[in-house]
Each structure stands twice: as structure tokens, then as C-alpha cells.
Design a protein around this motif. Structure first.
Motif, short mmCIF file in Angstrom:
data_model
loop_
_atom_site.label_atom_id
_atom_site.label_comp_id
_atom_site.label_asym_id
_atom_site.label_seq_id
_atom_site.Cartn_x
_atom_site.Cartn_y
_atom_site.Cartn_z
N GLN A 130 16.56 33.05 -41.20
CA GLN A 130 15.66 34.00 -40.64
C GLN A 130 14.24 33.98 -41.11
OE1 GLN A 130 17.81 37.67 -41.03
NE2 GLN A 130 19.24 37.28 -39.49
N GLU A 133 12.68 31.07 -39.55
CA GLU A 133 12.42 31.49 -38.09
C GLU A 133 10.98 32.34 -38.14
OE1 GLU A 133 15.87 32.64 -36.40
OE2 GLU A 133 16.85 30.81 -36.39
N ALA A 134 11.40 33.39 -39.00
CA ALA A 134 9.99 34.36 -38.79
C ALA A 134 8.78 33.81 -39.15
CB ALA A 134 10.52 35.59 -39.81
N ARG A 135 8.73 32.91 -40.13
CA ARG A 135 7.57 32.08 -40.81
C ARG A 135 7.15 31.42 -39.45
NH1 ARG A 135 8.84 30.46 -46.84
NH2 ARG A 135 8.31 32.51 -47.66
N LYS A 137 7.78 32.01 -36.08
CA LYS A 137 6.82 32.78 -35.21
C LYS A 137 5.64 33.46 -35.67
CE LYS A 137 11.47 34.42 -33.43
NZ LYS A 137 12.52 35.56 -33.39
#
Length: 372
Positions: A130, A133-135, A137
Motif C-alpha cells: 500500500q 502504491e500510495a507513493r 499515486k
């Protein structure tokens, strides 16, 4: 010991008997002496026999009592030994049970520990995924924000970017796209990226003086910005600028346009010379390339509008487009202020609002740029 005692007693009796029977030499009273000695010997013998019998009975009694005592002690010892054996057996069972429970507890603890470790590893892997993925995004959004800032910095209400606002392009540069291209009074993507300072264009060869009443109303609104037109600041602008600017001949359509502008659902797009798609409403209501739907006058209509997602297009003249655009620019700027995207001094924001009000006033009087 009893046998020795009896033998010694017999020996003493025998010796005494022979001693008493032998008279001493030179004794004159031999017969009397013999009788006395015989009686003494009988008494002594009977006494000794009595003593011997007493000793025998006492020894037997002592022996019997001793044997009974020893038997009782032995019986007690046997009972205690049995109790000790039972206690040892019970303690052995308890120890075996405790050892079994300890083994089961140890096994369950190890299993629980391994389970917790597996869950922790799974959660850590999911969290890392996560985070990755957050980085990704965040990097993507930062790139988009940077690109949007580059676009927005060249498109302010005072100086709009014609690439972002095709309704401002000249007819020669306007490119018709199949379907329709949306260009609302403010774009959500542009709003998210417009955190920079919006600098209004200075008006040359003009003197300015702040109106205390208007400035006080704007300051009060700036403390708690809202789009509610019941506040004194927006109420005045609605009465003096927005209302007259959006007051067209077709009253019903004018009201729909005003609502669409307030809700940021109005779309303006240029009209090409190709055959236009058939609309759902009558041509009289929608106008046409040669008739304005808002004024009802025969005018060359270079643009058309759509209200929300209705799918109905209305052709508008350059003058009506200028009036709608002026109102949209005003609402765009106050939305920027409300969302905290304009970081300027209060007085500079006030003068930008006054400039936008002047554009609305000029548009409602019929003045508009030639490229409209």
C-alpha cells in the motif's frame, strides 16, 4: 537368659542341700540340728521356687506385651507405608498431568507465536504494498499538479489561457470536436492545482479609491467565505451585476443558465460549419447558427451552451457569450478564495473582485471583445 537363670537356681539348691545334710564334726546336738536345717532348706527352696515362678510369669508377660506392642507398631508402620505409597502414586499422576499440560501449553504457545509472526509478515507485506502504491499515486499527482500549475498560472480570470478556454478562441482558431468539449466556469482539476497567487493585471492610467462600504462587506465575507447569496457582499453583487448580466429575453432559459453557472455545470463550446447533431427540443427554443436562443434575435452564433448533462444545446450570440463568460469568471475567482487557493492581501483581492464586477457591468451594457 531364662535358662541360665534356672540352671544357677538348681545348682544353688543342690549345693545347699548337700551342705545341710553333712553334719559338722564334733557337733553334740546332731538330731535337732538336722531337723532345723531340713525345715530351713524347705522354706528356702519354696521361696526360691516361688521367686522363679514369679520371674517366669513376669518374663512371659513382658514378652507378650512386647510382642503385642511390636505388632501394633508394625501395623501402624504398614498403614503409614500404604498411605505414603498412595500419596506417592497420586503425586506421580499429578506430575504426569502437569508435564502433559505443560507440553500442550508450550506447543500451543509456539503455534500461536508462529501464527502471529505469519500475520505480522502478511500485514507488513500488505502495508509495504500500500505504501508503494500510495507513493506511486503521490508521484503521479505531484506530476499532474505541476503540469496543471503550469497551465493555470497562465490562465487567471483577468488573463485566461485560450488553450484551456476554447470559448475564448477566435473563430479562425476554434476547432470543432465531435460531440462536445466541456469547459465549466471552473474546472475541478484546475481548482486542485491553483494554490499559487493569482495576480490581477494592473489597470494603467487609472486612479483607484476603495469604497469603505463595499470593502467592509468584502472583508466580512472574506472572514467566512461562502457562496450563499444571502450575505450582504454577494447579495449586492447579485442585485447589481449577476442578475442584470444574466437577464435575457427568454426568462425561463435565463433562469436555467443562472442556476447552471451557480452550480458550475454550464458548458460552452464553439460551433463548426459542419452539420450539427439533432437536438431533443424544438429549433425555436434552441435557436440556431443564425438565431440566439437567449435573446431571440437573429444573430450569427459562433458558440453553443449545454446546461448540465441534459444533452440539449442552445446557440448563443457573441454578446450573450460575453455576459455569461464575465459571470463565470467572477464565480471562478470567488470559488478560488473560498477554497483558500488565493493567497494575497485582502485589498488586492478586493480590487480583483471590483475588476470582475466591472467586466460584468460592461458585458451587460453590450461591450465585448472583438474576438467573441
Amino acid at each position: 537368659s531364662q535358662a541360665n537363670f534356672e540352671e544357677e537356681s538348681q545348682k544353688q539348691t543342690t549345693v545347699g542341700h548337700w551342705t545341710t545334710l553333712m553334719p559338722s564334726e564334733g557337733s553334740k546336738e546332731e538330731p535337732e540340728t538336722e531337723c532345723q536345717d531340713a525345715r530351713g532348706v524347705d522354706e528356702t527352696q519354696s521361696t526360691e521356687q516361688l521367686n522363679v515362678s514369679r520371674l517366669r510369669s513376669s518374663s512371659v508377660e513382658i514378652r507378650e506385651k512386647g510382642s503385642e506392642f511390636l505388632k501394633e507398631e508394625l501395623h501402624k508402620a504398614q498403614k503409614e507405608l500404604k498411605l505414603k505409597d498412595k500419596e506417592c502414586e497420586r503425586l506421580s499422576k499429578v506430575r504426569e498431568q502437569l508435564e502433559q499440560e505443560l507440553e500442550e501449553l508450550t506447543a500451543s504457545l509456539f503455534e500461536e507465536a508462529h501464527k502471529m509472526v505469519r500475520e505480522a509478515n502478511t500485514k507488513q507485506a500488505a502495508s509495504e504494498k500500500q505504501l508503494k502504491e500510495a507513493r506511486g499515486k503521490i508521484d503521479m499527482l505531484q506530476a499532474e499538479v505541476t503540469a496543471l500549475k503550469t497551465l493555470v498560472i497562465t490562465s487567471t480570470p483577468s488573463s485566461p489561457n485560450r488553450e484551456l478556454h476554447p470559448q475564448l478562441q477566435s473563430p479562425s482558431k476554434a476547432v470543432f470536436r465531435k460531440g462536445h468539449g466541456r469547459n465549466k466556469s471552473t474546472s475541478s482539476a484546475m481548482v486542485s492545482a491553483a494554490s499559487h497567487n493569482v495576480t490581477p493585471e494592473p489597470v494603467s492610467h487609472e486612479r483607484k479609491e476603495v469604497d469603505s462600504i463595499l470593502f467592509a462587506e468584502f472583508q466580512a465575507w472574506k472572514e467566512s467565505p461562502t457562496l450563499d447569496k444571502s450575505c450582504s457582499f454577494l447579495d449586492r453583487i447579485y442585485r447589481e451585476d449577476v442578475g442584470p448580466c444574466l437577464n435575457f429575453t427568454k426568462q425561463e432559459l435565463s433562469e436555467l443558465v443562472r442556476v447552471a453557472v451557480e452550480q458550475n455545470t454550464l458548458t460552452i463550446e464553439p460551433v463548426a460549419s459542419q452539420t450539427l447533431p439533432v437536438v431533443k427540443v424544438s429549433a425555436e427554443e434552441c435557436g440556431g447558427p443564425k438565431k440566439c436562443a437567449l435573446s431571440g434575435l437573429p444573430r450569427t452564433c459562433k458558440h453553443r451552451i449545454m446546461l448540465g448533462d441534459s444533452g440539449n444545446y442552445y446557440y448563443i450570440s457573441p454578446s450573450c457569450r460575453a455576459r455569461i463568460t464575465a459571470v463565470c469568471n467572477f464565480f471562478t475567482y470567488i470559488r478560488y478564495i473560498q477554497q483558500g487557493l488565493v493567497r494575497q492581501d485582502v485589498e488586492l483581492m478586493y480590487w480583483e473582485v471590483m475588476r470582475l464586477r466591472r467586466e460584468m457591468s460592461l458585458a451587460k451594457l453590450g461591450f465585448y471583445p472583438s474576438e467573441m
